[in-house]
Design a protein around this motif. Sequence first.
Motif, PDB file in Angstrom:
ATOM      1  N   ASP A 225     -43.573  92.072  51.685  1.00  0.00           N
ATOM      2  CA  ASP A 225     -44.017  93.204  50.872  1.00  0.00           C
ATOM      3  C   ASP A 225     -42.859  94.137  50.540  1.00  0.00           C
ATOM      4  O   ASP A 225     -42.846  94.759  49.473  1.00  0.00           O
ATOM      5  N   LEU A 226     -41.886  94.253  51.432  1.00  0.00           N
ATOM      6  CA  LEU A 226     -40.685  95.011  51.106  1.00  0.00           C
ATOM      7  C   LEU A 226     -39.928  94.332  49.962  1.00  0.00           C
ATOM      8  O   LEU A 226     -39.412  94.994  49.051  1.00  0.00           O
ATOM      9  N   THR A 227     -39.885  93.002  50.013  1.00  0.00           N
ATOM     10  CA  THR A 227     -39.242  92.255  48.929  1.00  0.00           C
ATOM     11  C   THR A 227     -39.965  92.488  47.613  1.00  0.00           C
ATOM     12  O   THR A 227     -39.346  92.689  46.559  1.00  0.00           O
ATOM     13  N   LYS A 228     -41.286  92.473  47.668  1.00  0.00           N
ATOM     14  CA  LYS A 228     -42.087  92.690  46.445  1.00  0.00           C
ATOM     15  C   LYS A 228     -41.805  94.050  45.824  1.00  0.00           C
ATOM     16  O   LYS A 228     -41.807  94.197  44.608  1.00  0.00           O
ATOM     17  N   LYS A 229     -41.526  95.051  46.664  1.00  0.00           N
ATOM     18  CA  LYS A 229     -41.222  96.383  46.137  1.00  0.00           C
ATOM     19  C   LYS A 229     -39.919  96.401  45.334  1.00  0.00           C
ATOM     20  O   LYS A 229     -39.700  97.299  44.513  1.00  0.00           O
ATOM     21  N   LEU A 230     -39.049  95.426  45.584  1.00  0.00           N
ATOM     22  CA  LEU A 230     -37.775  95.358  44.862  1.00  0.00           C
ATOM     23  C   LEU A 230     -37.883  94.580  43.550  1.00  0.00           C
ATOM     24  O   LEU A 230     -37.012  94.717  42.682  1.00  0.00           O
ATOM     25  N   THR A 231     -38.925  93.771  43.392  1.00  0.00           N
ATOM     26  CA  THR A 231     -39.010  92.905  42.212  1.00  0.00           C
ATOM     27  C   THR A 231     -39.104  93.639  40.885  1.00  0.00           C
ATOM     28  O   THR A 231     -38.571  93.137  39.889  1.00  0.00           O
ATOM     29  N   PRO A 232     -39.728  94.828  40.790  1.00  0.00           N
ATOM     30  CA  PRO A 232     -39.764  95.492  39.485  1.00  0.00           C
ATOM     31  C   PRO A 232     -38.382  95.846  38.942  1.00  0.00           C
ATOM     32  O   PRO A 232     -38.220  96.038  37.739  1.00  0.00           O
ATOM     33  N   TYR A 233     -37.382  95.915  39.829  1.00  0.00           N
ATOM     34  CA  TYR A 233     -36.046  96.306  39.392  1.00  0.00           C
ATOM     35  C   TYR A 233     -35.232  95.133  38.854  1.00  0.00           C
ATOM     36  O   TYR A 233     -34.188  95.347  38.244  1.00  0.00           O
ATOM     37  N   GLY A 234     -35.673  93.908  39.095  1.00  0.00           N
ATOM     38  CA  GLY A 234     -34.872  92.792  38.612  1.00  0.00           C
ATOM     39  C   GLY A 234     -35.603  91.476  38.491  1.00  0.00           C
ATOM     40  O   GLY A 234     -34.981  90.435  38.312  1.00  0.00           O
ATOM     41  N   GLY A 235     -36.908  91.490  38.596  1.00  0.00           N
ATOM     42  CA  GLY A 235     -37.663  90.246  38.473  1.00  0.00           C
ATOM     43  C   GLY A 235     -37.913  89.601  39.822  1.00  0.00           C
ATOM     44  O   GLY A 235     -37.627  90.164  40.881  1.00  0.00           O
ATOM     45  N   SER A 236     -38.455  88.405  39.814  1.00  0.00           N
ATOM     46  CA  SER A 236     -38.847  87.713  41.037  1.00  0.00           C
ATOM     47  C   SER A 236     -37.642  87.487  41.959  1.00  0.00           C
ATOM     48  O   SER A 236     -36.505  87.366  41.503  1.00  0.00           O
ATOM     49  N   ILE A 237     -37.910  87.442  43.273  1.00  0.00           N
ATOM     50  CA  ILE A 237     -36.864  87.270  44.283  1.00  0.00           C
ATOM     51  C   ILE A 237     -37.247  86.117  45.199  1.00  0.00           C
ATOM     52  O   ILE A 237     -38.378  86.046  45.689  1.00  0.00           O
ATOM     53  N   SER A 238     -36.314  85.230  45.446  1.00  0.00           N
ATOM     54  CA  SER A 238     -36.537  84.136  46.381  1.00  0.00           C
ATOM     55  C   SER A 238     -36.468  84.673  47.811  1.00  0.00           C
ATOM     56  O   SER A 238     -35.476  85.298  48.199  1.00  0.00           O
ATOM     57  N   PHE A 239     -37.539  84.441  48.579  1.00  0.00           N
ATOM     58  CA  PHE A 239     -37.629  84.894  49.974  1.00  0.00           C
ATOM     59  C   PHE A 239     -37.412  83.686  50.870  1.00  0.00           C
ATOM     60  O   PHE A 239     -38.149  82.693  50.794  1.00  0.00           O
ATOM     61  N   ILE A 240     -36.403  83.770  51.733  1.00  0.00           N
ATOM     62  CA  ILE A 240     -36.024  82.636  52.583  1.00  0.00           C
ATOM     63  C   ILE A 240     -36.260  83.023  54.037  1.00  0.00           C
ATOM     64  O   ILE A 240     -35.609  83.920  54.572  1.00  0.00           O
ATOM     65  N   GLU A 241     -37.209  82.339  54.658  1.00  0.00           N
ATOM     66  CA  GLU A 241     -37.538  82.602  56.063  1.00  0.00           C
ATOM     67  C   GLU A 241     -36.742  81.652  56.955  1.00  0.00           C
ATOM     68  O   GLU A 241     -36.800  80.428  56.799  1.00  0.00           O
ATOM     69  N   VAL A 242     -35.997  82.232  57.897  1.00  0.00           N
ATOM     70  CA  VAL A 242     -35.145  81.442  58.793  1.00  0.00           C
ATOM     71  C   VAL A 242     -35.785  81.419  60.181  1.00  0.00           C
ATOM     72  O   VAL A 242     -35.986  82.480  60.795  1.00  0.00           O
ATOM     73  N   PRO A 243     -36.102  80.233  60.727  1.00  0.00           N
ATOM     74  CA  PRO A 243     -36.649  80.169  62.088  1.00  0.00           C
ATOM     75  C   PRO A 243     -35.555  80.503  63.105  1.00  0.00           C
ATOM     76  O   PRO A 243     -34.522  79.844  63.155  1.00  0.00           O
TER      77      PRO A 243
END
Length: 402
Positions: A225-243
Amino acid sequence: MKYTEIMVRYGELSTKGKNRRKFIMKLAENVRQTLGEFPKIKINADRDRMHLLLNGEDSTQIIPKLQKVFGIQNFSPSIRVEKDVAAIVHMAQAMMKERYSGTETFKVTAKRSDHSFEKNSGELNVLVGNAIIDLFPKIDVQMKKPDINLRVEIRLDGAYLSCETIKGAGGLPVGTAGKGMLMLSGGIDSPVAGYLAMKRGVLLEAVHFASPPYTSEQALRKAKDLTKKLTPYGGSISFIEVPFTEVQEEIKRCIPQAYWMTVTRRMMLRLTDAIRMQQNGLVIINGESLGQVASQTLHSMVAINEVTSTPIVRPVATMDKLEIIELAQEIDTFDIAIQPFEDCCTIFAPPQPKTRPQLEKVQKYEGRIDVAGLMERALANLKFEEILVSSSNEVSEFDEFL
């Protein structure tokens, strides 16, 4: 008032010389993506400015989204009328009736790109200005920094009038500076760092370290959701989850407690750098603020940075916490960041971490763990998700949870 167009003025793009067209085209692409839910809008990107023809779309929904697009200095919602003096005067008076409250100063700024029009710019200034004074005899004219600047532009396809200039986000269009990997925790600082990097044209991919069962699904949702808050400033963002569970368990088992955080951050940096190479990124971005915590002293940074030669951008490094919080509130990430779902750094933080770790000792202790094997297994199990720009009526899972 129902606007027909929004006129966009560029910011730093005016200094880009031969690259100017590339920057403008990227800005147009970003605007198109940000306004994707308004399919009727037509975007015309010229050398000096951009025109958004609304074609009936609601400007009140579009303006807040446009304010978040980096690369825009300011913009003016405009109304098109026929190239007729009477029509221009009538619309100018109508706009001032809506805007003028009885105390503001004003001036008229006319521009004539269609030189076949019967009045030149100076004549239009006088004509429209006198019409406003006839309507409001007590109104004051102010040539420098007026409260209301009534703009009249004569183009080939019509006359365009506007009396409001809305500040844009400034900066450079996202994507013009290349790609960077944002080390995104669930805290206050890293989303702000990501925002500032995007403002300088960096296309982000967010790298988040998760250590289930020590970190929860709510903590992961919070990072997304923090990532989603950044998307209006530059479009979609790839979220990479690292185990990261195995890595942290090995560090806890094999490394002296005072050095847990140093070795943890070195492993995170190694993994982020490996992901950067895989994703063709150029830099690593993080939310480190100098001296804020033990891992962010200069001595710790030196010990941690030793694992990579990749440039690390720290946009908030010299900001104090109150400055960072103020910006987090401005970009609407603060309320999410302070939710009580801890990330892996918080859960595995030692009670007395080293603030001046010795590099020789760090390297010696790391010899006790299988760095290459741990990295290989973590990289083999990455999870990718594209975080899309929210539509105006979308509610995130996090909002529903609250």
